[in-house]
Scaffold this motif. Structure first.
Motif, short mmCIF file in Angstrom:
data_model
loop_
_atom_site.label_atom_id
_atom_site.label_comp_id
_atom_site.label_asym_id
_atom_site.label_seq_id
_atom_site.Cartn_x
_atom_site.Cartn_y
_atom_site.Cartn_z
N ILE A 27 0.86 -1.18 0.00
CA ILE A 27 0.00 0.00 0.00
C ILE A 27 0.90 1.23 0.00
CG2 ILE A 27 -1.96 -1.09 1.15
CD1 ILE A 27 -0.98 0.09 3.78
N ILE B 37 -5.07 -7.49 2.62
CA ILE B 37 -5.14 -6.09 2.23
C ILE B 37 -5.80 -6.01 0.86
CG2 ILE B 37 -3.83 -4.00 1.69
CD1 ILE B 37 -1.65 -4.99 3.55
N THR B 38 -6.88 -5.25 0.76
CA THR B 38 -7.53 -4.98 -0.52
C THR B 38 -7.19 -3.56 -0.94
OG1 THR B 38 -9.36 -6.47 0.02
CG2 THR B 38 -9.72 -4.90 -1.77
N ASN B 39 -6.34 -3.45 -1.96
CA ASN B 39 -5.95 -2.14 -2.48
C ASN B 39 -6.87 -1.82 -3.65
OD1 ASN B 39 -4.68 0.15 -3.51
ND2 ASN B 39 -2.64 -0.59 -2.93
N ASP C 135 -3.52 5.72 -1.23
CA ASP C 135 -4.29 4.61 -1.79
C ASP C 135 -5.61 4.44 -1.05
OD1 ASP C 135 -2.31 4.15 -3.60
OD2 ASP C 135 -1.57 2.29 -2.70
N GLY D 145 -4.95 -0.30 -6.53
CA GLY D 145 -3.66 -0.90 -6.81
C GLY D 145 -3.45 -1.24 -8.27
N VAL E 269 -7.94 1.71 0.40
CA VAL E 269 -7.72 0.33 0.82
C VAL E 269 -8.85 -0.13 1.73
CG1 VAL E 269 -5.20 0.52 0.65
CG2 VAL E 269 -6.34 1.05 2.81
#
Length: 302
Positions: free
Chosen positions: A126, A171-173, A130, A176, A132
């Motif tokens: 991250i 972790i959900t970016n 960002d 990303g 997230v």
């Protein structure tokens, strides 16, 4: 003159003795002065470099470099001035190793956060800015510190997450990847022309400048529901324009289908009421005769 000599003599007061030389009050003041001066000058240097690197590198890379520089300078200065207070850096490393083991067992969470913060800065899953989702918390990353990560939620709350929790969880970016897909389910009546609806929706997508051609959008009949034909619409868009194009196309689809007489049906249920049900004669109901006799006997006794 006498006062000046007195002040100088005060600086020569021996606080404690070491194996090499005694440590005076003047040595201690030198140590404190150099340390505070180093902190002050290092902060000025980081502010100057932050302004200089603002347009040259991204914010997350710049902040990582500045933190490494800031703490690196302070560690080097602190080690170099240890002899002023009678501490030998080499002997301190040996003692620090033993002390570090003891403190490590006593403060595992803090050490874990420090190590996790270092790996977050190196691996960079991250970055600052960002969007997230971490441990059920969604928002913008505002800072990645040595021990914790700060996230500003979409409703303006500031949430502090320990780096160990951030590094060891999923972790959900959201931003990303440069492109992102969104999907609709559009329901139309069985009496409407599904091919015409698909043509109108594709025409709307072709007119949208931010709808990507590669990967190509798709519109197709996905399911035949209880009261509707369900169309699935899938569109890829740049991540920065994702939310705007998603809401805009959905509203345009609704208005366009209504203009051409294609409506979204309401859920339908068919209820049948049968009024000519034959009743069972009372004389055929079991126990009816016994119940009448019992009631007659109760009335007689009363």
């Amino acid at each position: 003159m006498g006062l000046l000599i007195l002040d100088i003599n005060l600086l020569d007061i021996v606080l404690y003795n070491t194996s090499k030389a005694p440590v005076t009050l003047g040595d201690l003041l030198k140590f404190v002065l150099i340390l505070f001066l180093s902190i002050f000058l290092t902060k000025i240097l980081t502010i100057y470099l932050r302004r200089s690197l603002k347009d040259k590198v991204s914010k997350d890379v710049g902040e990582t470099l500045l933190k490494i520089l800031y703490y690196g300078i302070l560690i080097i200065v602190s080690i170099s001035i240890l002899p002023l207070i009678g501490l030998n850096p080499s002997a301190l490393l040996v003692a620090g190793g033993v002390t570090g083991i003891i403190l490590g067992f006593a403060s595992q969470n803090i050490v874990g956060n420090l190590v996790s913060g270092f790996f977050l800065m190196v691996e960079r899953p991250i970055k600052i800015g960002d969007q997230v989702e971490i441990s059920g918390i969604s928002g913008y990353v505002t800072d990645i510190r040595i021990i914790s990560t700060l996230i500003r939620t979409y409703d303006g709350l500031l949430v502090r997450l320990p780096n160990q929790q951030v590094f060891t969880t999923n972790i959900t970016n959201i931003v990303g990847h440069p492109v992102r897909r969104f999907e609709y389910t559009i329901r139309i009546r069985y009496s409407d022309d599904a091919d015409a609806a698909i043509f109108l929706i594709k025409d709307l997508i072709d007119k949208e400048p931010f709808a990507l051609l590669n990967p190509a959008p798709s519109v197709f009949v996905n399911d035949l529901g209880d009261s509707s034909v369900n169309l699935t619409v899938r569109i890829w868009a740049p991540v920065n324009e994702w939310f705007g194009i998603k809401t805009r196309i959905l509203w345009n689809i609704k208005k366009t289908l209504e203009e051409y007489g294609i409506e979204i049906p309401l859920p339908q249920r068919i209820i049948r009421i049968q009024s000519d049900v034959k009743k069972i004669p009372e004389e055929l109901i079991p126990g009816k005769e016994i119940e009448s006799v019992l009631n007659y006997e109760e009335r007689v006794l009363a």
